[in-house]
Write a protein that holds these residues in place. Structure first.
Motif, PDB file in Angstrom:
ATOM      1  N   VAL A  21       0.845  -1.200   0.000  1.00 32.30           N
ATOM      2  CA  VAL A  21       0.000   0.000   0.000  1.00 32.30           C
ATOM      3  C   VAL A  21       0.879   1.250   0.000  1.00 32.30           C
ATOM      4  CG1 VAL A  21      -1.713   1.315   1.319  1.00 32.30           C
ATOM      5  CG2 VAL A  21      -1.974  -1.159   1.057  1.00 32.30           C
ATOM      6  N   LEU A  22       1.918   1.273   0.818  1.00 27.78           N
ATOM      7  CA  LEU A  22       2.823   2.422   0.820  1.00 27.78           C
ATOM      8  C   LEU A  22       3.497   2.610  -0.538  1.00 27.78           C
ATOM      9  CD1 LEU A  22       4.402   2.098   4.366  1.00 27.78           C
ATOM     10  CD2 LEU A  22       2.966   3.981   3.527  1.00 27.78           C
ATOM     11  N   GLY A  23       3.758   1.526  -1.251  1.00 35.41           N
ATOM     12  CA  GLY A  23       4.323   1.624  -2.584  1.00 35.41           C
ATOM     13  C   GLY A  23       3.388   2.331  -3.555  1.00 35.41           C
ATOM     14  N   ALA A  24       2.085   2.173  -3.348  1.00 32.26           N
ATOM     15  CA  ALA A  24       1.103   2.840  -4.216  1.00 32.26           C
ATOM     16  C   ALA A  24       1.044   4.338  -3.960  1.00 32.26           C
ATOM     17  CB  ALA A  24      -0.280   2.214  -4.021  1.00 32.26           C
ATOM     18  N   VAL A  25       1.572   4.783  -2.818  1.00 28.83           N
ATOM     19  CA  VAL A  25       1.603   6.220  -2.498  1.00 28.83           C
ATOM     20  C   VAL A  25       3.046   6.673  -2.287  1.00 28.83           C
ATOM     21  CG1 VAL A  25      -0.754   6.362  -1.598  1.00 28.83           C
ATOM     22  CG2 VAL A  25       1.112   5.753  -0.040  1.00 28.83           C
ATOM     23  N   GLU A  26       3.960   6.048  -3.003  1.00 22.72           N
ATOM     24  CA  GLU A  26       5.389   6.326  -2.860  1.00 22.72           C
ATOM     25  C   GLU A  26       5.712   7.812  -3.001  1.00 22.72           C
ATOM     26  OE1 GLU A  26       9.284   6.073  -2.134  1.00 22.72           O
ATOM     27  OE2 GLU A  26       7.938   4.363  -1.966  1.00 22.72           O
ATOM     28  N   ALA A  27       5.059   8.509  -3.908  1.00 22.10           N
ATOM     29  CA  ALA A  27       5.365   9.920  -4.151  1.00 22.10           C
ATOM     30  C   ALA A  27       4.724  10.855  -3.125  1.00 22.10           C
ATOM     31  CB  ALA A  27       4.905  10.309  -5.558  1.00 22.10           C
ATOM     32  N   ALA A  28       3.809  10.369  -2.335  1.00 24.93           N
ATOM     33  CA  ALA A  28       3.103  11.225  -1.371  1.00 24.93           C
ATOM     34  C   ALA A  28       3.997  11.560  -0.184  1.00 24.93           C
ATOM     35  CB  ALA A  28       1.838  10.525  -0.883  1.00 24.93           C
ATOM     36  N   ASP A  87      -4.542  -3.396   4.027  1.00 22.00           N
ATOM     37  CA  ASP A  87      -4.664  -4.778   3.536  1.00 22.00           C
ATOM     38  C   ASP A  87      -5.187  -4.826   2.103  1.00 22.00           C
ATOM     39  OD1 ASP A  87      -7.303  -4.035   3.954  1.00 22.00           O
ATOM     40  OD2 ASP A  87      -7.835  -5.828   5.100  1.00 22.00           O
ATOM     41  N   LEU A  88      -4.706  -3.894   1.285  1.00 27.45           N
ATOM     42  CA  LEU A  88      -5.090  -3.819  -0.133  1.00 27.45           C
ATOM     43  C   LEU A  88      -3.879  -4.207  -0.991  1.00 27.45           C
ATOM     44  CD1 LEU A  88      -6.929  -0.357   0.007  1.00 27.45           C
ATOM     45  CD2 LEU A  88      -8.003  -2.621  -0.069  1.00 27.45           C
ATOM     46  N   PRO A  89      -3.603  -5.491  -1.143  1.00 26.52           N
ATOM     47  CA  PRO A  89      -2.353  -5.901  -1.784  1.00 26.52           C
ATOM     48  C   PRO A  89      -2.240  -5.555  -3.259  1.00 26.52           C
ATOM     49  CG  PRO A  89      -3.767  -7.805  -1.443  1.00 26.52           C
ATOM     50  CD  PRO A  89      -4.415  -6.644  -0.727  1.00 26.52           C
ATOM     51  N   PHE A  90      -3.344  -5.207  -3.919  1.00 26.82           N
ATOM     52  CA  PHE A  90      -3.286  -4.913  -5.352  1.00 26.82           C
ATOM     53  C   PHE A  90      -3.511  -3.442  -5.668  1.00 26.82           C
ATOM     54  CE2 PHE A  90      -4.759  -9.382  -5.003  1.00 26.82           C
ATOM     55  CZ  PHE A  90      -3.547  -9.960  -5.343  1.00 26.82           C
ATOM     56  N   LEU A  91      -3.450  -2.593  -4.649  1.00 31.18           N
ATOM     57  CA  LEU A  91      -3.566  -1.154  -4.863  1.00 31.18           C
ATOM     58  C   LEU A  91      -2.381  -0.688  -5.701  1.00 31.18           C
ATOM     59  CD1 LEU A  91      -5.334   1.295  -4.024  1.00 31.18           C
ATOM     60  CD2 LEU A  91      -3.604   1.737  -2.261  1.00 31.18           C
ATOM     61  N   THR A  92      -2.637   0.200  -6.640  1.00 27.19           N
ATOM     62  CA  THR A  92      -1.580   0.702  -7.517  1.00 27.19           C
ATOM     63  C   THR A  92      -1.511   2.219  -7.443  1.00 27.19           C
ATOM     64  OG1 THR A  92      -3.065   0.958  -9.408  1.00 27.19           O
ATOM     65  CG2 THR A  92      -1.967  -1.189  -9.159  1.00 27.19           C
ATOM     66  N   ALA A  93      -0.377   2.774  -7.870  1.00 32.32           N
ATOM     67  CA  ALA A  93      -0.227   4.224  -7.949  1.00 32.32           C
ATOM     68  C   ALA A  93      -1.260   4.812  -8.911  1.00 32.32           C
ATOM     69  CB  ALA A  93       1.185   4.590  -8.369  1.00 32.32           C
ATOM     70  N   ASP A  94      -1.544   4.117 -10.024  1.00 35.80           N
ATOM     71  CA  ASP A  94      -2.557   4.609 -10.971  1.00 35.80           C
ATOM     72  C   ASP A  94      -3.929   4.704 -10.314  1.00 35.80           C
ATOM     73  OD1 ASP A  94      -0.718   4.874 -13.018  1.00 35.80           O
ATOM     74  OD2 ASP A  94      -1.257   2.973 -13.981  1.00 35.80           O
ATOM     75  N   ALA A  95      -4.271   3.725  -9.486  1.00 40.82           N
ATOM     76  CA  ALA A  95      -5.556   3.751  -8.792  1.00 40.82           C
ATOM     77  C   ALA A  95      -5.624   4.938  -7.832  1.00 40.82           C
ATOM     78  CB  ALA A  95      -5.789   2.437  -8.051  1.00 40.82           C
ATOM     79  N   VAL A  96      -4.543   5.166  -7.086  1.00 41.78           N
ATOM     80  CA  VAL A  96      -4.502   6.303  -6.162  1.00 41.78           C
ATOM     81  C   VAL A  96      -4.595   7.608  -6.944  1.00 41.78           C
ATOM     82  CG1 VAL A  96      -3.085   7.536  -4.468  1.00 41.78           C
ATOM     83  CG2 VAL A  96      -3.266   5.034  -4.374  1.00 41.78           C
ATOM     84  N   ASP A  97      -3.862   7.724  -8.042  1.00 43.02           N
ATOM     85  CA  ASP A  97      -3.926   8.936  -8.872  1.00 43.02           C
ATOM     86  C   ASP A  97      -5.342   9.183  -9.382  1.00 43.02           C
ATOM     87  OD1 ASP A  97      -1.206   9.286  -8.491  1.00 43.02           O
ATOM     88  OD2 ASP A  97      -0.642   8.547 -10.492  1.00 43.02           O
TER      89      ASP A  97
END
Length: 192
Positions: A21-28, A87-97
């Motif tokens: 999950v933190l990887g999906a918000v790496e730039a934040a 606990d969202l193992p498939f969350l992506t940066a694109d989804a967060v964006d």
């Protein structure tokens, strides 16, 4: 048989879910995790760890605790906060964006954006919210211990976002049970 340790530390594809999950918000920046101190050793050094009050007070109390973290005096203050389950193992940066873009939609008056699953149900632990609107809502609700995110965030105006259209497996897939965790592991190996 249950797997040991705090749920966010459990691995899918060899990577703890909280790190996925933190990887999906790496730039934040800043990045805040609300959870037990035992997670601190697992997290990158820039991640701030805090705990809701009272401990185990639930997701609304956790959201308030994360929002209350004192930020460094330098740098810009975020106007959008992304609330995510760990606990969202498939969350992506694109989804967060996609969520953040929907929360910033200047064409309509919205307080944020919430992910919806394939059945159209809001996934309150996967959304992006105006910091000002979220702070105002927290003060309106009052007692947060035991309050659901539906009760907290349902009072805000939100754009619904189907993240299944952004990536597969769907970024809203969460691991609430050992069966979910095993299924996520199977999906991870199926993706390789």
């Amino acid at each position: 048989m249950a797997r040991p340790g705090p749920k966010p530390a459990l691995a899918v594809g060899g990577v703890p879910m909280v790190l996925r999950v933190l990887g999906a918000v790496e730039a934040a920046r800043p990045r805040v995790v609300v959870g037990p101190d035992t997670l601190a050793g697992l997290l990158p050094p820039d991640v701030i760890v805090t705990m809701e009050s009272p401990p185990a007070g639930g997701p609304a109390a956790a959201a308030a605790a994360g929002l209350a973290v004192r930020l460094p005096d330098h740098g810009p203050r975020p106007d959008i906060v992304v609330l995510l389950a760990a606990d969202l193992p498939f969350l992506t940066a694109d989804a967060v964006d996609t969520l953040v873009a929907a929360a910033r939609d200047g064409g309509r008056p919205v307080d944020g954006a919430v992910a919806v699953d394939g059945d159209g149900r809001e996934q309150w632990l996967c959304g992006a919210w105006s910091v000002a609107a979220l702070r105002a809502r927290i003060s309106q609700v009052g007692e947060l211990s035991g309050t659901s995110l539906r009760a907290l965030l349902g009072g805000l105006t939100a754009t619904h976002v189907r993240l299944a259209d952004v990536a597969q497996p769907t970024p809203t897939f969460d691991c609430d049970t050992v069966d979910d965790l095993n299924r996520a592991e199977e999906m991870t190996h199926g993706r390789a």
